[in-house]
Write a protein that holds these residues in place. Structure first.
Motif, PDB file in Angstrom:
ATOM      1  N   ILE A   9       1.113  -1.040   0.121  1.00  0.00           N
ATOM      2  CA  ILE A   9      -0.375  -0.012   0.246  1.00  0.00           C
ATOM      3  C   ILE A   9       0.788   1.678  -0.116  1.00  0.00           C
ATOM      4  O   ILE A   9       0.775   2.873   0.244  1.00  0.00           O
ATOM      5  N   ASN A  10       2.053   1.119  -0.078  1.00  0.00           N
ATOM      6  CA  ASN A  10       2.981   1.891  -0.079  1.00  0.00           C
ATOM      7  C   ASN A  10       3.276   3.001   1.217  1.00  0.00           C
ATOM      8  O   ASN A  10       2.523   4.767   1.107  1.00  0.00           O
ATOM      9  N   VAL A  64      -8.461  -2.434   1.103  1.00  0.00           N
ATOM     10  CA  VAL A  64      -8.800  -2.131   0.466  1.00  0.00           C
ATOM     11  C   VAL A  64      -8.798  -0.620  -0.901  1.00  0.00           C
ATOM     12  O   VAL A  64      -8.310  -0.047  -1.824  1.00  0.00           O
ATOM     13  N   ASN A  65      -9.791   0.183   0.486  1.00  0.00           N
ATOM     14  CA  ASN A  65      -9.569   1.430   0.233  1.00  0.00           C
ATOM     15  C   ASN A  65      -8.332   2.494  -0.240  1.00  0.00           C
ATOM     16  O   ASN A  65      -7.999   3.320  -1.275  1.00  0.00           O
ATOM     17  N   ILE A  66      -7.941   2.323   0.613  1.00  0.00           N
ATOM     18  CA  ILE A  66      -6.256   2.223   1.001  1.00  0.00           C
ATOM     19  C   ILE A  66      -5.938   1.868  -0.046  1.00  0.00           C
ATOM     20  O   ILE A  66      -4.960   2.755  -1.109  1.00  0.00           O
ATOM     21  N   LEU A  67      -5.944   0.805  -0.687  1.00  0.00           N
ATOM     22  CA  LEU A  67      -4.915   0.652  -2.208  1.00  0.00           C
ATOM     23  C   LEU A  67      -5.156   1.088  -3.467  1.00  0.00           C
ATOM     24  O   LEU A  67      -4.631   1.405  -4.102  1.00  0.00           O
ATOM     25  N   SER A  78     -11.099  -8.268  -6.506  1.00  0.00           N
ATOM     26  CA  SER A  78      -9.261  -8.700  -6.796  1.00  0.00           C
ATOM     27  C   SER A  78      -7.983  -7.891  -6.144  1.00  0.00           C
ATOM     28  O   SER A  78      -7.222  -8.759  -5.862  1.00  0.00           O
ATOM     29  N   ALA A  79      -8.540  -7.281  -5.772  1.00  0.00           N
ATOM     30  CA  ALA A  79      -7.467  -6.688  -4.805  1.00  0.00           C
ATOM     31  C   ALA A  79      -6.998  -7.082  -3.674  1.00  0.00           C
ATOM     32  O   ALA A  79      -6.253  -7.276  -2.743  1.00  0.00           O
ATOM     33  N   LEU A  80      -8.437  -7.581  -3.407  1.00  0.00           N
ATOM     34  CA  LEU A  80      -8.208  -8.141  -1.724  1.00  0.00           C
ATOM     35  C   LEU A  80      -7.649  -9.726  -1.799  1.00  0.00           C
ATOM     36  O   LEU A  80      -6.678  -9.963  -1.127  1.00  0.00           O
ATOM     37  N   LYS A 124     -14.385  -7.839   7.635  1.00  0.00           N
ATOM     38  CA  LYS A 124     -15.369  -7.229   6.633  1.00  0.00           C
ATOM     39  C   LYS A 124     -14.971  -6.257   6.374  1.00  0.00           C
ATOM     40  O   LYS A 124     -14.733  -5.036   5.540  1.00  0.00           O
ATOM     41  N   MET A 125     -14.500  -5.046   7.881  1.00  0.00           N
ATOM     42  CA  MET A 125     -15.039  -3.816   7.736  1.00  0.00           C
ATOM     43  C   MET A 125     -13.714  -3.387   7.521  1.00  0.00           C
ATOM     44  O   MET A 125     -12.945  -2.507   6.959  1.00  0.00           O
ATOM     45  N   SER A 126     -12.622  -4.601   8.459  1.00  0.00           N
ATOM     46  CA  SER A 126     -11.150  -4.057   7.426  1.00  0.00           C
ATOM     47  C   SER A 126     -10.396  -4.477   6.723  1.00  0.00           C
ATOM     48  O   SER A 126      -9.313  -3.466   5.947  1.00  0.00           O
TER      49      SER A 126
END
Length: 206
Positions: A37-38, A95-98, A115-117, A88-90
């Motif tokens: 996630i840099n 995903v939102n950060i990525l 796909s990101a998950l 699920k919240m985590s």
């Protein structure tokens, strides 16, 4: 072949080794997540426990709590399964950060999100297994990961059914990443066969 390790009456030194494996694996996975996630990712000291399968669901919020589970099968010198689970919240937070989305976006996952998950789970699981392999000098390969979003009880029933015939315990490594409002709870569940526990101990001189 009778296993040298008794998970119901495990020796303190053996338990300490399993806890250390959990700590090192979680640290390696955190580094991989940070690179993915840099961003700098802080991790609280992981909680490592040897638990019965029926106890696992309660740790992740109860059998009916919604979780993302990514399951891989272990082969090579070590046989068994490993699962990486996220509330699920985590999972939404990661995903939102990525994906560069609003941190408070909790809409249903898109195909790209899923796909990101999968990629997150793949990289984190791979980092964990890599550290285990380096520590033990054992060859460990893994299957293509399978991902599911479901109630914790349903997801955990897969390894429970598969391994109930060889034992009823799994090594749970509970980790918390991030800070306060963006804290992510992740759970590694390592389920080697009893013979594989023997191989791990032997590789470490026990």
């Amino acid at each position: 072949m009778v296993s040298k390790i008794d998970l119901d009456h495990i020796e303190m030194m053996q338990y300490d080794v399993l806890k250390e494996i959990g700590n090192i694996g979680a640290g390696n996975a955190t580094t991989a997540l940070s690179m993915l996630i840099n961003a700098k990712v802080d991790m609280k000291v992981p909680k490592v426990e040897l638990l019965e399968f029926r106890e696992l669901a309660d740790i992740v919020g109860g059998a009916e709590s919604l979780v993302v589970g990514i399951l891989i099968t272990l082969e090579g010198d070590i046989h068994g399964m490993m699962m990486f689970m996220l509330e699920k919240m985590s999972a939404h937070h990661l995903v939102n950060i990525l994906m560069g989305k609003n941190i408070d976006n909790f809409e249903e996952f898109t195909e790209m999100d899923l796909s990101a998950l999968m990629e997150i789970g793949n990289i984190i699981s791979g980092a964990y297994l890599s550290s285990l392999s380096q520590l033990t000098k054992l060859f460990i390969s893994s299957s293509v990961p399978l991902m599911s979003i479901d109630m914790a009880g349903a997801i955990l029933s897969v390894p429970a059914i598969e391994f109930s015939k060889v034992g009823d315990k799994a090594l749970l490594i509970q980790s918390q990443f991030g800070e306060n409002d963006t804290e992510v709870n992740g759970y590694f569940i390592l389920i080697p066969t009893l013979e594989s526990y023997d191989e791990i101990m032997k590789s470490l001189g026990l």
